[in-house]
Design an enzyme around this catalytic site. Structure first.
Site, short mmCIF file in Angstrom:
data_model
loop_
_atom_site.label_atom_id
_atom_site.label_comp_id
_atom_site.label_asym_id
_atom_site.label_seq_id
_atom_site.Cartn_x
_atom_site.Cartn_y
_atom_site.Cartn_z
N SER A 124 -16.97 -16.00 -7.29
CA SER A 124 -17.46 -16.92 -6.26
C SER A 124 -18.98 -16.90 -6.23
CB SER A 124 -16.91 -16.44 -4.91
OG SER A 124 -17.58 -17.08 -3.86
N TYR A 148 -15.16 -9.17 1.39
CA TYR A 148 -14.61 -10.16 0.46
C TYR A 148 -15.55 -10.33 -0.74
CZ TYR A 148 -13.81 -14.72 -1.66
OH TYR A 148 -13.64 -15.74 -2.57
N LYS A 152 -15.28 -9.26 -4.94
CA LYS A 152 -15.54 -10.11 -6.12
C LYS A 152 -16.56 -9.43 -7.05
CE LYS A 152 -12.83 -13.50 -5.13
NZ LYS A 152 -11.60 -13.65 -5.88
#
Ligand code: NAD
Ligand code: UD1
Length: 339
Positions: A124, A148, A152
């Protein structure tokens, strides 16, 4: 050629499954349905006119994964499975590290055991943290402000280490900017749980009458109209990027890190206006204080994807809004009415 799509029943996975099948790949969808509905797969089957091999399982469970690799000869894995709600990740970090990181470790171990060493991973633009300038290219420094985003980043690093240990791995890290839109049929799209956190689903639910008004998180940013600027990319363009990556993956001799964005930035108010035009509905809004963790401007330099994958996003903001609206109008409650 069989391709395993983890998280293939979800928003981006279901759109990618369509394009893969249309390109002639045999797809195995693996999903635990923690954030998806079986209805999405039924609709994908209807769109492509073929049955899909669907396996219900969890990437945290090695036995579930072993069964897949033992009963199918998998050429490559496209790895979408993961949790993605930023706020929830702050409240329940271990859930995110367990699902996203432990799940990916399991997946890579089972892949290694079955001599499948080809993976495309959903990363992302969140890994760029607060960029100093825009557009953002792949060489920009990375950082994360929430669990989050950190999951990643850790997975990216883990996959790079895996390659260092064994260069027969083929690894592509795709960094998505802001995926929006839906399949042009209006039968599949993004189906957020509860109150949407992301802008476009919230606008769509406001236009359809499910929400009273949009809260615009801040109008005092250093941007043309003061509201946040993002690189919205049509989910079908994004899905196409995966097919291109799959076509090229065998030719890569290093871990490839590639932005998937359009290179254009639109503000919150640009999106409201475009959506009002596409839907012919009013989208009332109120200006609110800034949302914690938000940045002013984020958009991609998409040149590397063009060079390496011969891919570029084609769909306009108008198409993104029209396709979102068709999906929202035809499915005001997402897939829930059919479950
Ligand atoms: P999504 O929630 O719609 O899809 C993820 C899918 O993975 C769901 O179907 C869910 O049921 C499944 N899943 C989750 N945990 C699982 C597990 N342990 N085992 C098996 N299946 C599991 O999300 P999406 O928007 O399609 O995103 C796909 C991927 O892209 C995610 O990894 C996400 O972090 C990443 N991503 C998404 C965005 C975005 O804005 N949508 C942006 C950047 C990156
Ligand atoms: C968010 C996540 C990011 C994740 C991405 C895709 C945060 C801080 N970041 O990015 O980690 O990768 O989604 O899932 O949650 N906005 C409003 N009102 C709303 C919703 C959004 O004004 O109700 C504004 C935001 O302030 C921002 C823009 O719209 O300027 C886009 O927001 P959003 O869709 O949530 O995406 P990001 O913040 O870019």
């Amino acid at each position: 050629m069989k391709i395993l799509v983890t998280g293939g029943a979800g928003y981006i996975g279901s759109h990618t499954t369509i394009l893969l099948m249309e390109a002639g790949y045999e797809v195995i969808v693996f999903d635990n349905f923690s954030n998806a509905s079986k209805e999405s797969i039924k609709r994908v089957e209807k769109i492509v006119g073929k049955d899909i091999t669907l396996i219900e399982g969890d990437i945290r469970n090695k036995e579930d994964l072993q069964k897949v690799f033992q009963s199918h000869q998998i050429k490559s894995v496209i790895h979408f499975a993961g949790l993605k709600a930023v706020g929830e990740s702050v409240e329940q970090p271990l859930k995110y590290y367990d699902n996203n990181i432990s799940g990916t470790i399991n997946l890579c171990e089972v892949m290694t055991e079955n001599n499948c060493k080809s993976i495309i991973f959903s990363s992302s633009a969140t890994v760029y943290g607060e960029p100093k300038t825009t557009p953002i290219d792949e060489s920009f420094p990375t950082s994360a402000t929430n669990p989050y985003g950190r999951s990643k980043l850790f997975i990216e690093e883990m996959l790079r280490d895996l390659y260092i240990s064994d260069s027969s791995w083929k690894i592509v890290l795709l960094r998505y900017f802001n995926p929006v839109g839906a399949h042009e049929s209006g039968t599949i799209g993004e189906d957020p749980n509860g109150i949407p956190n992301n802008l476009v689903p919230f606008i769509a639910q406001t236009a359809v009458g499910k929400r009273d008004y949009l809260r615009v998180w801040g109008d005092d940013y250093n941007t043309p109209d003061g509201t946040g600027v993002r690189d919205y990319i049509h989910v079908v363009d994004l899905a196409k990027g995966h097919v291109k990556a799959l076509e090229k993956i065998d030719t890569f001799n290093k871990v490839m890190t590639i932005n998937l964005g359009t290179g254009n930035g639109y503000s919150v108010l640009d999106m409201v206006q475009a959506f009002e035009k596409a839907s012919e509905k009013k989208v009332p809004y109120k200006i609110m204080p800034r949302r914690a963790g938000d940045i002013a401007t984020c958009y991609a330099d998409p040149a590397y994807a063009k060079k390496i994958l011969n891919w570029e996003a084609k769909r306009t903001i108008k198409e993104m809004c029209e396709d979102t609206w068709r999906w929202q109008k035809q499915n005001p409650n997402g897939y829930k009415d059919n479950e």
